[in-house]
Design an enzyme around this catalytic site. Structure first.
Site, PDB file in Angstrom:
ATOM      1  N   ASP A   4     -12.022   4.190   2.685  1.00  0.00           N
ATOM      2  CA  ASP A   4     -10.857   4.036   3.472  1.00  0.00           C
ATOM      3  C   ASP A   4     -10.281   5.144   2.904  1.00  0.00           C
ATOM      4  O   ASP A   4      -9.134   5.487   2.446  1.00  0.00           O
ATOM      5  CB  ASP A   4      -9.915   3.273   4.215  1.00  0.00           C
ATOM      6  CG  ASP A   4     -10.842   2.032   4.927  1.00  0.00           C
ATOM      7  OD1 ASP A   4     -11.323   2.010   5.327  1.00  0.00           O
ATOM      8  OD2 ASP A   4     -10.370   1.042   5.044  1.00  0.00           O
ATOM      9  N   THR A  40       0.640  -1.291  -0.262  1.00  0.00           N
ATOM     10  CA  THR A  40      -0.342   0.301   0.121  1.00  0.00           C
ATOM     11  C   THR A  40       1.387   1.603  -0.399  1.00  0.00           C
ATOM     12  O   THR A  40       1.458   2.182  -0.849  1.00  0.00           O
ATOM     13  CB  THR A  40      -0.843  -0.110   1.306  1.00  0.00           C
ATOM     14  OG1 THR A  40      -1.811  -1.342   1.288  1.00  0.00           O
ATOM     15  CG2 THR A  40      -1.886   0.978   1.369  1.00  0.00           C
ATOM     16  N   GLN A  95      -6.731  -1.925  -2.880  1.00  0.00           N
ATOM     17  CA  GLN A  95      -5.756  -0.676  -2.588  1.00  0.00           C
ATOM     18  C   GLN A  95      -4.648  -0.278  -3.355  1.00  0.00           C
ATOM     19  O   GLN A  95      -3.805  -0.769  -3.767  1.00  0.00           O
ATOM     20  CB  GLN A  95      -4.829  -1.151  -0.798  1.00  0.00           C
ATOM     21  CG  GLN A  95      -5.160  -1.441  -0.249  1.00  0.00           C
ATOM     22  CD  GLN A  95      -5.742  -2.816   0.382  1.00  0.00           C
ATOM     23  OE1 GLN A  95      -5.820  -3.218  -0.527  1.00  0.00           O
ATOM     24  NE2 GLN A  95      -4.924  -3.230   1.391  1.00  0.00           N
ATOM     25  N   GLN A 141     -10.344   3.039  -3.661  1.00  0.00           N
ATOM     26  CA  GLN A 141      -9.561   2.291  -2.243  1.00  0.00           C
ATOM     27  C   GLN A 141      -8.778   2.904  -2.275  1.00  0.00           C
ATOM     28  O   GLN A 141      -7.647   3.258  -2.573  1.00  0.00           O
ATOM     29  CB  GLN A 141      -9.385   0.874  -2.139  1.00  0.00           C
ATOM     30  CG  GLN A 141      -9.806   0.531  -0.362  1.00  0.00           C
ATOM     31  CD  GLN A 141      -9.134  -0.727  -0.492  1.00  0.00           C
ATOM     32  OE1 GLN A 141     -10.058  -1.420  -0.746  1.00  0.00           O
ATOM     33  NE2 GLN A 141      -8.515  -1.570   1.210  1.00  0.00           N
ATOM     34  N   ASP A 142      -8.313   4.287  -0.729  1.00  0.00           N
ATOM     35  CA  ASP A 142      -7.267   4.905  -0.456  1.00  0.00           C
ATOM     36  C   ASP A 142      -5.899   5.454  -0.611  1.00  0.00           C
ATOM     37  O   ASP A 142      -5.208   5.702  -1.021  1.00  0.00           O
ATOM     38  CB  ASP A 142      -5.682   3.524  -0.026  1.00  0.00           C
ATOM     39  CG  ASP A 142      -6.666   2.417   0.913  1.00  0.00           C
ATOM     40  OD1 ASP A 142      -6.961   2.354   1.842  1.00  0.00           O
ATOM     41  OD2 ASP A 142      -5.655   1.446   1.180  1.00  0.00           O
ATOM     42  N   TRP A 197      -8.966   1.950  12.108  1.00  0.00           N
ATOM     43  CA  TRP A 197      -8.881   1.570  10.757  1.00  0.00           C
ATOM     44  C   TRP A 197      -7.483   1.212  12.691  1.00  0.00           C
ATOM     45  O   TRP A 197      -7.174  -0.311  12.444  1.00  0.00           O
ATOM     46  CB  TRP A 197      -7.731   2.425  10.331  1.00  0.00           C
ATOM     47  CG  TRP A 197      -6.538   1.323   9.602  1.00  0.00           C
ATOM     48  CD1 TRP A 197      -6.467   0.377   9.948  1.00  0.00           C
ATOM     49  CD2 TRP A 197      -5.584   2.224   9.149  1.00  0.00           C
ATOM     50  NE1 TRP A 197      -5.220  -0.267   9.028  1.00  0.00           N
ATOM     51  CE2 TRP A 197      -4.304   1.057   8.876  1.00  0.00           C
ATOM     52  CE3 TRP A 197      -4.617   3.277   8.972  1.00  0.00           C
ATOM     53  CZ2 TRP A 197      -3.636   1.111   8.214  1.00  0.00           C
ATOM     54  CZ3 TRP A 197      -3.895   3.014   8.344  1.00  0.00           C
ATOM     55  CH2 TRP A 197      -2.685   2.730   7.412  1.00  0.00           C
ATOM     56  N   ARG A 213     -14.616   4.378   9.929  1.00  0.00           N
ATOM     57  CA  ARG A 213     -14.307   3.215  10.899  1.00  0.00           C
ATOM     58  C   ARG A 213     -13.229   2.994  11.281  1.00  0.00           C
ATOM     59  O   ARG A 213     -11.751   4.163  10.297  1.00  0.00           O
ATOM     60  CB  ARG A 213     -14.862   2.387   9.880  1.00  0.00           C
ATOM     61  CG  ARG A 213     -13.304   2.123   8.696  1.00  0.00           C
ATOM     62  CD  ARG A 213     -13.788   0.631   8.181  1.00  0.00           C
ATOM     63  NE  ARG A 213     -13.403   0.486   6.822  1.00  0.00           N
ATOM     64  CZ  ARG A 213     -13.140  -1.046   6.211  1.00  0.00           C
ATOM     65  NH1 ARG A 213     -13.818  -1.980   6.802  1.00  0.00           N
ATOM     66  NH2 ARG A 213     -12.217  -1.018   5.209  1.00  0.00           N
TER      67      ARG A 213
END
Length: 545
Positions: free
Chosen positions: A371, A297, A327, A349-350, A450, A448
């Protein structure tokens, strides 16, 4: 030599890395040299020196694996991540030592904030290093995990030696059931905001800073990057590599319009770089690295910056890997005292990885799915367009996933004056003879947890109805719901109703500006002390008090 003997020898080397760790005498009665320390200054300094020595030794062990990866692309990337992150931790711990001993450093001058920031970043680095090996089954992780965790434990101990007096706060969980916005009216707070003088600079920028910005500002870049050959370079990385190292002056890079297909990384030695383009979605830096394709990531970022005091404006950073490749970071920052203005961050994502240190985002557009604003930085987002988009079928969107792992860290996300909505891919329009309604096709949440002490505050922002009434989503059952810190203050819009919000112990509704002031630019990232020299306007406090 057999593999078992190699493993045994490496384990012995790693164990020696910490043989020099000695107990600090409890009889050290030296008085504190700084009010922000809760232990004698010599204890603080000695523990830092031991930890720095441990980081250097672990890095030397990790370097033995560099370039091999045992034939595994992901493992090779994880090793590279660890080497970079350990070097960065060494820098941040050294800054902490220097600032605590001599009052000098690369920070804001607010000693407590600076020390907390660098120690929080050093703590995040070790965990990111180990996370890169997840799913690989590599023996490298098992060989170094004990030593890296020992470093993390020492950093945590040091982090809790720094004491910053908190602002007084009051309880904030009433008004939970009535769905009303807490707080009230009141006078306008005078903010360092939009007023500019005839020379184009905000009125609050000092004369000395104006001269600096005029001398090295956007009108006269040090170098120009252009795809058509009209600049000094055609690749952004070439310009960065030729920039001076450890610079205390701004080095300005102008990137002309175009689609730059390259992965850009500004290393820790390249400080004080300012980069600007011809406009959001006009100057575009694009890539498609993803975890699915074997990148970590951390290493998947299209654009990554570590060098302190980075400034960017009028550009787009994007990752086009798509939701099915999981990710895939568009922009990653470890840069302390960094600021981005009128930039777009586009991914799934990310998307935006605010990994560590103090960061500021103003009038930016951030799009993604899962996220898509994440990391363990101390980041403030002002006047930004935050847009959830449609991802994989039956996938839930989470806007934030803040990664604070220790209550002593000064990290978190503060989202202020922003518009939180969905783009056209996320909404469906149902038209009947009587009415037209727009509803979210994907469940979307504000965030949320992590990590255990995840912290995010949404205040004075517009929240559309793409956000679910409960507002926030658990990560794994009841895990971290008591230790996280999520809060809302004076938000508006159909998604801002508090009536059906989660009832977690760690969720708060601020009823007073006293609570919210802790998460403003002035308080949370000490922005009054460093943002003026960037030339980027900002709101110092709250709109009402």
């Amino acid at each position: 030599m057999g593999k078992s003997k190699v493993v045994l020898m490496l384990l012995m080397v790693i164990m020696v890395s910490f043989s020099s760790v000695k107990a600090i005498s409890s009889n050290d009665k030296e008085m504190l040299g700084a009010e922000c320390l809760s232990v004698p200054a010599s204890v603080f300094a000695n523990t830092l020196k031991i930890t720095i020595d441990g980081v250097v030794k672990v890095a030397s062990v990790m370097a033995k694996f560099a370039g091999s990866g045992f034939g595994d692309f992901t493992v090779s990337n994880a090793i590279s991540d660890c080497l970079d992150l350990l070097q960065l931790s060494g820098d941040e711990l050294t800054w902490t030592l220097s600032a605590s001993q001599y009052g000098k450093g690369n920070g804001t001058g607010d000693l407590g904030s600076d020390l907390k920031t660098w120690l929080s970043a050093a703590l995040a680095n070790q965990e990111t290093c180990l996370e890169g090996f997840d799913g690989t089954g590599s023996m490298v992780k098992s060989l170094v995990a004990g030593s890296i965790n020992e470093v993390s434990s020492l950093v945590q101990d040091i982090l809790h030696m720094v004491h910053v007096s908190p602002r007084p706060t009051r309880g904030s969980n009433s008004n939970r059931a009535n769905g009303t916005r807490p707080g009230g009216g009141g006078r306008r707070l005078l903010m360092k905001e939009a007023v500019t003088d005839g020379d184009g600079f905000p009125s609050w920028v000092r004369s000395k800073d104006r001269k600096l910005l005029q001398a090295t500002g956007m009108s006269s870049p040090n170098v120009t990057v252009a795809l058509d050959g009209s600049g000094n370079y055609s690749r952004i990385m070439d310009a960065i590599e030729d920039a001076p190292s450890h610079s205390t002056d701004r080095f300005v890079i102008y990137v002309k319009k175009g689609l730059y297909e390259e992965n850009v990384e500004i290393k820790r030695k390249k400080t004080n770089i300012m980069m600007y383009g011809d406009g959001m979605d006009v100057t575009i830096i694009t890539g498609n690295r993803s975890v699915f394709d074997g990148w970590t990531t951390y290493r998947s970022a299209t654009f990554a910056v570590t060098g302190a005091r980075f400034v960017a404006r009028d550009m787009t950073f994007q990752n086009t890997a798509g939701p099915e490749r999981h990710q895939a970071v568009a922009f990653r920052s470890d840069s302390d005292l960094s600021a981005l203005y009128r930039c777009a961050f586009r991914g799934y994502q990310d998307t935006l990885y605010a990994h560590a240190n103090r960061q500021f985002f103003r009038e930016c557009t951030i799009t993604g799915t899962v996220d898509f604003i994440f990391g363990d930085g101390a980041a403030v987002f002002q006047n930004c367009q935050i847009q959830a988009r449609k991802g994989l079928p039956n996938q839930k969107n989470t806007i934030t996933a803040q990664g604070r792992k220790d209550p002593g860290e000064n990290t978190g996300f503060s989202i202020q004056y922003c518009n939180i909505t969905g783009d056209s891919s996320l909404t469906t329009t149902n038209t009947s003879s009587n009415s037209t309604t727009t509803t979210a096709a994907t469940y979307t949440y504000l965030g949320r947890p992590w990590k255990a002490y995840s912290r995010t505050i949404i205040m004075e922002s517009y929240i559309s109805d793409v956000v679910r009434p409960e507002g926030w989503l658990e990560w794994n059952g009841n895990v971290s719901l008591d230790t996280l810190y999520y809060a809302e203050y004076m938000n508006s819009g159909p998604g801002a109703s508090l009536e059906s919000r989660v009832k977690w112990a760690g969720y708060h509704i601020f009823n007073s500006s006293v609570d919210a002031l802790n998460y403003t630019v002035a308080q949370f990232i000490k922005g009054d002390m460093w943002l003026p020299t960037t030339g980027i306007r900002f709101g110092s406090g709250l709109s009402t008090v």
